[in-house]
Design a protein around this motif. Structure first.
Motif, mmCIF file in Angstrom:
data_model
loop_
_atom_site.group_PDB
_atom_site.id
_atom_site.type_symbol
_atom_site.label_atom_id
_atom_site.label_comp_id
_atom_site.label_asym_id
_atom_site.label_seq_id
_atom_site.Cartn_x
_atom_site.Cartn_y
_atom_site.Cartn_z
ATOM 1 N N ALA A 1 0.929 -0.839 0.029
ATOM 2 C CA ALA A 1 -0.112 0.068 -0.162
ATOM 3 C C ALA A 1 0.188 1.143 -0.134
ATOM 4 O O ALA A 1 0.158 2.530 -0.487
ATOM 5 N N PRO A 2 2.257 1.412 0.649
ATOM 6 C CA PRO A 2 2.202 2.536 0.785
ATOM 7 C C PRO A 2 3.187 2.823 -0.580
ATOM 8 O O PRO A 2 3.325 4.045 -1.148
ATOM 9 N N VAL A 3 3.882 2.019 -1.450
ATOM 10 C CA VAL A 3 4.333 2.413 -2.667
ATOM 11 C C VAL A 3 2.616 2.916 -3.436
ATOM 12 O O VAL A 3 3.560 4.067 -4.858
ATOM 13 N N LEU A 4 2.105 1.954 -3.706
ATOM 14 C CA LEU A 4 0.686 2.816 -4.484
ATOM 15 C C LEU A 4 0.013 4.095 -3.855
ATOM 16 O O LEU A 4 -0.180 4.834 -4.832
ATOM 17 N N TRP A 5 0.609 4.159 -2.592
ATOM 18 C CA TRP A 5 0.396 5.589 -2.198
ATOM 19 C C TRP A 5 1.016 6.261 -2.504
ATOM 20 O O TRP A 5 0.940 7.427 -3.288
ATOM 21 N N LEU A 6 2.437 6.257 -2.814
ATOM 22 C CA LEU A 6 3.431 7.036 -2.907
ATOM 23 C C LEU A 6 3.055 7.305 -4.747
ATOM 24 O O LEU A 6 3.668 8.562 -5.484
ATOM 25 N N GLY A 7 3.068 6.107 -5.831
ATOM 26 C CA GLY A 7 2.838 6.886 -7.325
ATOM 27 C C GLY A 7 1.231 7.225 -7.192
ATOM 28 O O GLY A 7 1.435 8.328 -8.372
ATOM 29 N N PHE A 8 0.455 7.090 -6.370
ATOM 30 C CA PHE A 8 -1.192 7.975 -6.846
ATOM 31 C C PHE A 8 -0.568 9.413 -6.643
ATOM 32 O O PHE A 8 -1.599 10.037 -7.501
ATOM 33 N N TRP B 1 10.853 13.208 1.106
ATOM 34 C CA TRP B 1 10.215 12.965 2.491
ATOM 35 C C TRP B 1 9.323 12.250 2.159
ATOM 36 O O TRP B 1 8.831 10.727 2.706
ATOM 37 N N ARG B 2 8.865 12.163 1.132
ATOM 38 C CA ARG B 2 7.027 11.217 0.862
ATOM 39 C C ARG B 2 8.391 9.303 0.498
ATOM 40 O O ARG B 2 7.873 8.771 0.621
ATOM 41 N N ILE B 3 9.289 9.830 -0.641
ATOM 42 C CA ILE B 3 9.647 8.340 -0.663
ATOM 43 C C ILE B 3 10.349 8.091 0.980
ATOM 44 O O ILE B 3 10.398 7.025 1.028
ATOM 45 N N THR C 1 10.211 3.547 4.904
ATOM 46 C CA THR C 1 10.256 3.384 6.475
ATOM 47 C C THR C 1 8.871 2.637 6.709
ATOM 48 O O THR C 1 8.464 1.433 6.709
ATOM 49 N N ALA C 2 7.383 3.034 5.938
ATOM 50 C CA ALA C 2 5.915 2.178 5.941
ATOM 51 C C ALA C 2 5.941 1.264 5.266
ATOM 52 O O ALA C 2 5.822 -0.371 6.247
ATOM 53 N N TRP D 1 14.732 9.729 14.480
ATOM 54 C CA TRP D 1 13.503 10.518 15.332
ATOM 55 C C TRP D 1 14.895 11.829 16.426
ATOM 56 O O TRP D 1 13.543 12.619 16.065
ATOM 57 N N PHE D 2 15.314 11.821 16.466
ATOM 58 C CA PHE D 2 16.105 12.450 17.843
ATOM 59 C C PHE D 2 15.909 13.123 16.683
ATOM 60 O O PHE D 2 15.986 14.408 17.416
ATOM 61 N N PHE D 3 17.100 12.854 15.124
ATOM 62 C CA PHE D 3 16.936 14.592 14.585
ATOM 63 C C PHE D 3 15.238 14.989 13.213
ATOM 64 O O PHE D 3 15.994 16.361 13.491
ATOM 65 N N VAL D 4 14.693 13.571 13.341
ATOM 66 C CA VAL D 4 13.648 14.525 12.992
ATOM 67 C C VAL D 4 12.672 15.101 13.563
ATOM 68 O O VAL D 4 12.447 16.708 12.717
ATOM 69 N N ARG D 5 12.920 14.478 14.775
ATOM 70 C CA ARG D 5 12.165 15.275 15.441
ATOM 71 C C ARG D 5 12.123 17.323 15.631
ATOM 72 O O ARG D 5 11.331 17.771 15.691
ATOM 73 N N ARG D 6 13.365 17.125 15.846
ATOM 74 C CA ARG D 6 13.900 18.875 15.782
ATOM 75 C C ARG D 6 13.602 19.739 14.845
ATOM 76 O O ARG D 6 13.756 20.857 14.769
ATOM 77 N N SER D 7 13.426 18.592 13.580
ATOM 78 C CA SER D 7 13.534 20.178 12.696
ATOM 79 C C SER D 7 11.880 20.189 12.295
ATOM 80 O O SER D 7 11.519 21.292 11.094
ATOM 81 N N LEU D 8 11.147 19.575 12.762
ATOM 82 C CA LEU D 8 9.720 19.314 12.419
ATOM 83 C C LEU D 8 8.425 20.433 13.074
ATOM 84 O O LEU D 8 9.184 21.397 13.472
#
Length: 165
Positions: free
Chosen positions: A94-101, A115-117, A122-123, A158-165
């Protein structure tokens, strides 16, 4: 409790006795006695400290919580219905189909596409692991090492991504 077994004048240090009156309709029943210690035990203090720390840093520990939830869920699914791994294998696509859609509807470039990739990979990896773990068991073969490495990578990212969000 008879008065002969009870110490009248001596009380244990730091212990309060609370008497709850008898219930109606129970004439012969003895009253309940609840003994409450004045200070909590060392075990309760330790669990309280750990619980407060987990609650305080709950946002930082989100990947760990999700990983533990996935491990427990797949263990239960494997024990109850091993064939649920087949259904989860379909969900892993499903995540691959979601990205294509999403890329056909609203094309993204640069950081948005990255970010989408990253979210798709990850999913798809997570659902793929869940499908294998539900089918074969979460501790079968290298699945437990894959889970541990994925947990460490996700928590570090997550330690680094949380700071950038």
């Amino acid at each position: 409790m008879s008065s002969r077994t009870r110490a009248r004048g001596m009380k244990a240090a730091g212990v309060h006795t609370v008497r709850i009156p008898r219930q109606r309709g129970r004439r012969g029943a003895q009253p309940f006695i609840v003994v409450v210690p004045e200070q909590p035990s060392l075990t309760r203090e330790a669990f309280g400290f750990v619980g407060r720390m987990l609650w305080r840093f709950r946002g930082a520990l989100a990947p760990t919580g999700l990983a533990l939830l996935a491990l427990a869920l797949t263990a239960v699914l494997h024990a109850i219905a091993w064939w649920s791994g087949i259904a989860l294998a379909v969900v892993a696509a499903a995540p691959v189909l979601w990205l294509g859609f999403l890329q056909t509807r609203r094309p993204g470039r640069g950081a948005t596409l990255r970010w989408r990739i990253a979210a798709t990979v990850t999913a798809a990896f997570g659902f793929g692991w869940m499908a294998l773990a539900a089918g074969f068991g979460p501790f079968a073969g290298p699945l437990e090492q894959v889970w541990l490495v994925a947990l460490i990578v996700a928590q570090a990212a997550w330690f680094f991504v949380r700071r950038s969000l």
